[in-house]
Design a protein around this motif. Structure first.
Motif, short mmCIF file in Angstrom:
data_model
loop_
_atom_site.label_atom_id
_atom_site.label_comp_id
_atom_site.label_asym_id
_atom_site.label_seq_id
_atom_site.Cartn_x
_atom_site.Cartn_y
_atom_site.Cartn_z
N GLN A 1 -0.48 -21.17 0.67
CA GLN A 1 -0.58 -19.89 1.47
C GLN A 1 -2.02 -19.53 1.63
OE1 GLN A 1 1.60 -18.80 3.56
NE2 GLN A 1 3.16 -20.15 2.72
N LEU A 2 -2.75 -19.57 0.61
CA LEU A 2 -4.11 -19.39 0.55
C LEU A 2 -5.07 -20.17 1.63
CD1 LEU A 2 -5.34 -19.42 -3.17
CD2 LEU A 2 -5.47 -17.56 -1.50
N GLN A 3 -4.45 -21.02 2.21
CA GLN A 3 -4.99 -21.77 3.44
C GLN A 3 -5.01 -21.07 4.72
OE1 GLN A 3 -6.76 -24.50 2.15
NE2 GLN A 3 -5.65 -23.97 0.31
N ASN A 4 -4.10 -20.07 4.73
CA ASN A 4 -3.77 -19.42 5.75
C ASN A 4 -3.97 -17.80 5.71
OD1 ASN A 4 -2.46 -21.92 7.14
ND2 ASN A 4 -0.68 -21.39 5.87
N SER A 5 -4.00 -17.39 4.55
CA SER A 5 -4.26 -15.83 4.35
C SER A 5 -5.17 -15.86 3.05
CB SER A 5 -2.92 -15.22 3.85
OG SER A 5 -3.09 -14.10 3.68
N GLN A 6 -6.09 -14.76 2.90
CA GLN A 6 -6.99 -14.61 2.07
C GLN A 6 -6.40 -13.93 0.79
OE1 GLN A 6 -10.05 -12.71 4.47
NE2 GLN A 6 -11.43 -14.35 3.97
N THR A 7 -5.18 -13.54 1.00
CA THR A 7 -4.70 -12.54 -0.34
C THR A 7 -3.22 -13.04 -0.56
OG1 THR A 7 -6.18 -10.70 0.21
CG2 THR A 7 -4.13 -10.13 -1.39
N ILE A 8 -2.70 -13.36 -1.53
CA ILE A 8 -1.30 -13.51 -1.93
C ILE A 8 -0.71 -12.73 -2.95
CG2 ILE A 8 0.39 -15.49 -2.29
CD1 ILE A 8 -1.40 -16.09 0.23
N LEU A 9 0.47 -12.02 -2.76
CA LEU A 9 0.62 -11.23 -3.94
C LEU A 9 2.12 -11.57 -4.39
CD1 LEU A 9 -0.55 -7.56 -2.47
CD2 LEU A 9 -1.67 -9.17 -4.19
N GLY A 10 2.16 -11.47 -5.64
CA GLY A 10 3.85 -11.70 -6.17
C GLY A 10 4.03 -10.49 -6.88
N PRO A 11 5.00 -9.55 -6.24
CA PRO A 11 5.19 -8.28 -6.57
C PRO A 11 6.36 -8.20 -7.92
CG PRO A 11 6.33 -8.91 -4.58
CD PRO A 11 5.65 -9.85 -4.92
N ALA A 12 5.87 -7.44 -8.95
CA ALA A 12 6.83 -7.28 -9.88
C ALA A 12 7.80 -6.04 -9.64
CB ALA A 12 6.26 -6.99 -11.35
N GLU A 13 8.94 -6.00 -10.25
CA GLU A 13 9.85 -5.06 -9.60
C GLU A 13 9.35 -3.72 -10.56
OE1 GLU A 13 13.89 -6.02 -10.88
OE2 GLU A 13 14.27 -7.56 -9.44
N ASP A 14 8.54 -3.58 -11.35
CA ASP A 14 8.16 -2.29 -11.84
C ASP A 14 6.98 -1.59 -10.93
OD1 ASP A 14 5.69 -4.07 -12.38
OD2 ASP A 14 5.85 -3.75 -14.68
N GLY A 15 6.73 -2.30 -9.96
CA GLY A 15 5.57 -1.80 -9.09
C GLY A 15 4.19 -2.28 -9.07
N GLY A 16 4.23 -3.44 -10.17
CA GLY A 16 2.94 -4.13 -10.30
C GLY A 16 2.96 -5.34 -9.56
N ASN A 17 2.06 -6.41 -10.17
CA ASN A 17 2.02 -7.75 -9.41
C ASN A 17 2.11 -8.58 -10.71
OD1 ASN A 17 1.46 -7.55 -6.36
ND2 ASN A 17 0.44 -5.89 -7.45
#
Length: 234
Positions: free
Chosen positions: A110-126
């Motif tokens: 996905q970095l080839q199409n977007s500059q930022t990728i986030l994997g969210p954690a259930e506690d509100g972090g990443n």
């Protein structure tokens, strides 16, 4: 330092298992060694996953980084790797039991199409943050609300404002306390990690039962009013 052909670094920004166990005390302070065993197992699991991804893994331990706050230290780690010539960095921690190599590889794609990728954690972090060099600004990055349940939304809003598009992976559980561990275990059906957690929980339950039996022996009851109080026992 060797770099991959895609010029992407996989940064494992880790907090040492002993420090994790001291701060989080998943099983309570009286079961420190159980908490330590848990975070050591999580770190070993992370090593396996990053190896399976095929990307070059660069381990950076938080306690060896420069900076007064977590945000300053974490931002400095990104900055240092970008200065070494990497154009993209995928960052994960060492305490996410549900993390798989597929999450890392999806972020790389996905970095080839977007500059930022986030994997969210259930506690509100990443649990995963992947950035391109062109989108990173160290001072703004370290001022985000790190170690809070507002982090994911804050970092998502920041990069959406700057770029307009952020790709988000699925939610995973970050092990912060006993509740998050049991919620993760509830999602498992089998496997080595399931058996490992089950063994830890059984050993703690056995300890609690043994402690309860001990108290029944030393604390006087109505049926035995003449038994000496604990303070008088030899």
């Amino acid at each position: 330092m060797k770099q991959t052909s895609s010029n992407t670094a996989l940064m494992v920004y880790a907090i040492r298992p002993r420090i994790q166990a001291e701060k989080k005390a998943v099983f309570g302070s009286e079961h420190f060694l159980k908490s330590l065993a848990l975070f050591e197992r999580l770190q070993e699991n992370t090593k396996r996953i990053v190896s399976e991804s095929g990307l070059e893994a660069i381990w950076i331990f938080d306690d060896l980084q420069e900076g007064k706050t977590f945000g300053e230290r974490y931002a400095k780690a990104f900055s240092d790797l970008f200065q070494q010539g990497y154009d993209q960095i995928i960052s994960v921690g060492n305490d996410i039991p549900g993390l798989e190599a597929s999450h890392i590889l999806e972020a790389q794609t996905q970095l080839q199409n977007s500059q930022t990728i986030l994997g969210p954690a259930e506690d509100g972090g990443n649990y995963l943050i992947a950035l391109s060099k062109s989108s990173f600004e160290e001072e703004t990055f370290f001022q985000l609300p790190w170690n809070s349940n507002k982090l994911h939304q804050a970092i998502k809003s920041l990069f959406q404002a700057n770029e307009g598009s952020v790709f988000q992976l699925e939610y995973l559980i970050d092990i912060d306390d006993f509740d998050s561990l049991t919620r993760f275990k509830a999602d498992l059906k089998s496997g080595d990690f399931f058996r490992f957690i089950s063994h830890l929980l059984r050993s703690i339950l056995a300890y609690i039962q043994e402690e309860k039996n001990f108290l029944w022996e030393v604390i006087p009851t109505k049926d035995n009013p003449l038994r000496a109080p604990p303070a008088l026992l030899p």
